[in-house]
Design a protein around this motif. Structure first.
Motif, mmCIF file in Angstrom:
data_model
loop_
_atom_site.group_PDB
_atom_site.id
_atom_site.type_symbol
_atom_site.label_atom_id
_atom_site.label_comp_id
_atom_site.label_asym_id
_atom_site.label_seq_id
_atom_site.Cartn_x
_atom_site.Cartn_y
_atom_site.Cartn_z
ATOM 1 N N MET A 1 29.534 -38.963 -11.196
ATOM 2 C CA MET A 1 28.431 -39.648 -11.247
ATOM 3 C C MET A 1 28.626 -41.304 -10.938
ATOM 4 O O MET A 1 29.528 -41.832 -11.128
ATOM 5 N N PRO A 2 27.397 -41.441 -10.093
ATOM 6 C CA PRO A 2 27.953 -43.003 -9.586
ATOM 7 C C PRO A 2 27.751 -44.050 -10.782
ATOM 8 O O PRO A 2 27.150 -44.003 -11.618
ATOM 9 N N GLN A 3 28.537 -44.848 -10.533
ATOM 10 C CA GLN A 3 28.679 -46.118 -11.406
ATOM 11 C C GLN A 3 28.542 -47.426 -10.752
ATOM 12 O O GLN A 3 29.583 -47.738 -9.809
ATOM 13 N N ILE A 4 27.451 -48.123 -10.717
ATOM 14 C CA ILE A 4 27.333 -49.202 -9.934
ATOM 15 C C ILE A 4 27.633 -50.532 -10.953
ATOM 16 O O ILE A 4 27.668 -50.729 -12.014
ATOM 17 N N ALA A 5 28.597 -51.241 -9.891
ATOM 18 C CA ALA A 5 29.445 -52.349 -10.500
ATOM 19 C C ALA A 5 29.322 -53.356 -9.527
ATOM 20 O O ALA A 5 29.646 -53.097 -8.315
ATOM 21 N N LYS A 6 28.975 -54.736 -9.902
ATOM 22 C CA LYS A 6 29.249 -55.996 -8.965
ATOM 23 C C LYS A 6 30.585 -56.010 -8.236
ATOM 24 O O LYS A 6 30.694 -56.280 -7.058
ATOM 25 N N ASN A 7 31.730 -55.525 -8.911
ATOM 26 C CA ASN A 7 32.762 -55.662 -8.222
ATOM 27 C C ASN A 7 33.369 -54.509 -7.609
ATOM 28 O O ASN A 7 34.521 -54.449 -7.332
ATOM 29 N N PHE A 8 32.557 -53.599 -7.167
ATOM 30 C CA PHE A 8 32.605 -52.321 -6.573
ATOM 31 C C PHE A 8 33.274 -52.949 -4.997
ATOM 32 O O PHE A 8 32.513 -53.162 -4.542
ATOM 33 N N ASP A 9 34.448 -52.294 -4.732
ATOM 34 C CA ASP A 9 35.222 -52.948 -3.479
ATOM 35 C C ASP A 9 35.008 -51.827 -2.271
ATOM 36 O O ASP A 9 35.247 -52.014 -1.327
ATOM 37 N N GLY A 10 34.343 -50.701 -2.672
ATOM 38 C CA GLY A 10 34.062 -49.583 -1.822
ATOM 39 C C GLY A 10 32.781 -49.946 -0.891
ATOM 40 O O GLY A 10 32.042 -50.766 -0.703
ATOM 41 N N GLN A 11 32.477 -48.749 -0.398
ATOM 42 C CA GLN A 11 31.218 -48.743 0.582
ATOM 43 C C GLN A 11 30.157 -48.061 -0.236
ATOM 44 O O GLN A 11 30.443 -46.572 -0.634
ATOM 45 N N THR A 12 28.978 -48.514 -0.410
ATOM 46 C CA THR A 12 27.710 -47.793 -1.048
ATOM 47 C C THR A 12 26.611 -47.508 0.199
ATOM 48 O O THR A 12 26.494 -48.397 1.236
ATOM 49 N N VAL A 13 26.346 -46.416 0.189
ATOM 50 C CA VAL A 13 25.145 -45.838 1.291
ATOM 51 C C VAL A 13 24.052 -45.396 0.688
ATOM 52 O O VAL A 13 24.294 -44.633 -0.645
ATOM 53 N N ILE A 14 23.041 -45.881 1.034
ATOM 54 C CA ILE A 14 21.785 -45.342 0.060
ATOM 55 C C ILE A 14 20.721 -44.647 1.543
ATOM 56 O O ILE A 14 20.579 -45.460 2.508
ATOM 57 N N CYS A 15 20.798 -43.468 1.352
ATOM 58 C CA CYS A 15 20.042 -42.675 2.546
ATOM 59 C C CYS A 15 18.619 -42.124 2.128
ATOM 60 O O CYS A 15 18.646 -41.434 0.904
ATOM 61 N N THR A 16 17.582 -42.416 2.748
ATOM 62 C CA THR A 16 16.325 -41.960 2.242
ATOM 63 C C THR A 16 15.666 -40.763 3.287
ATOM 64 O O THR A 16 15.897 -41.083 4.566
ATOM 65 N N PHE A 17 15.189 -39.621 2.850
ATOM 66 C CA PHE A 17 14.840 -38.814 3.695
ATOM 67 C C PHE A 17 13.238 -38.752 3.315
ATOM 68 O O PHE A 17 12.699 -38.824 2.154
ATOM 69 N N GLU A 18 12.422 -38.523 4.315
ATOM 70 C CA GLU A 18 10.807 -38.275 4.307
ATOM 71 C C GLU A 18 10.539 -36.988 4.740
ATOM 72 O O GLU A 18 10.838 -36.414 5.711
#
Length: 105
Positions: A1-18
């Motif tokens: 499960m994603p955990q959103i944290a300000k100090n996250f050093d990795g890559q976040t990707v948000i993809c939207t599908f229509e």
């Protein structure tokens, strides 16, 4: 499960599908299958979440990766290239965007 944290050093990707309500279930199943059988097994994958709006016209996908290069490598695999061609037939379009977490509450 994603955990959103300000100090996250990795890559976040948000993809939207229509898509339309007529293809919403098929698209969600294709995305779930891609994560179950392929994406989550790729090097650098951390977590992901799939969200659908009430009208069944949009899916948002939030994923976290150890590095930007890990996400890009996953997209270049033959299996994901084939899966993305199929996914493209189920929606009007999709747009993955890479983000940096600036704040989390």
């Amino acid at each position: 499960m994603p955990q959103i944290a300000k100090n996250f050093d990795g890559q976040t990707v948000i993809c939207t599908f229509e898509m339309t309500p007529a293809t919403a279930s098929d698209l969600m199943e294709a995305l779930q299958d891609a994560y179950e059988k392929c994406i989550r097994h790729q090097p650098g994958f951390i977590s992901a979440g799939l969200h659908m709006n009430d009208a069944q016209t949009r899916i948002a996908n939030y994923s976290q990766w150890a590095r930007r290069e890990d996400y890009q490598a996953m997209l270049r695999t033959p299996e994901m290239r084939e899966r993305n061609r199929h996914i493209a037939t189920l929606c009007r379009g999709f747009e993955p965007v890479m983000y940096e977490v600036m704040e989390a509450f």
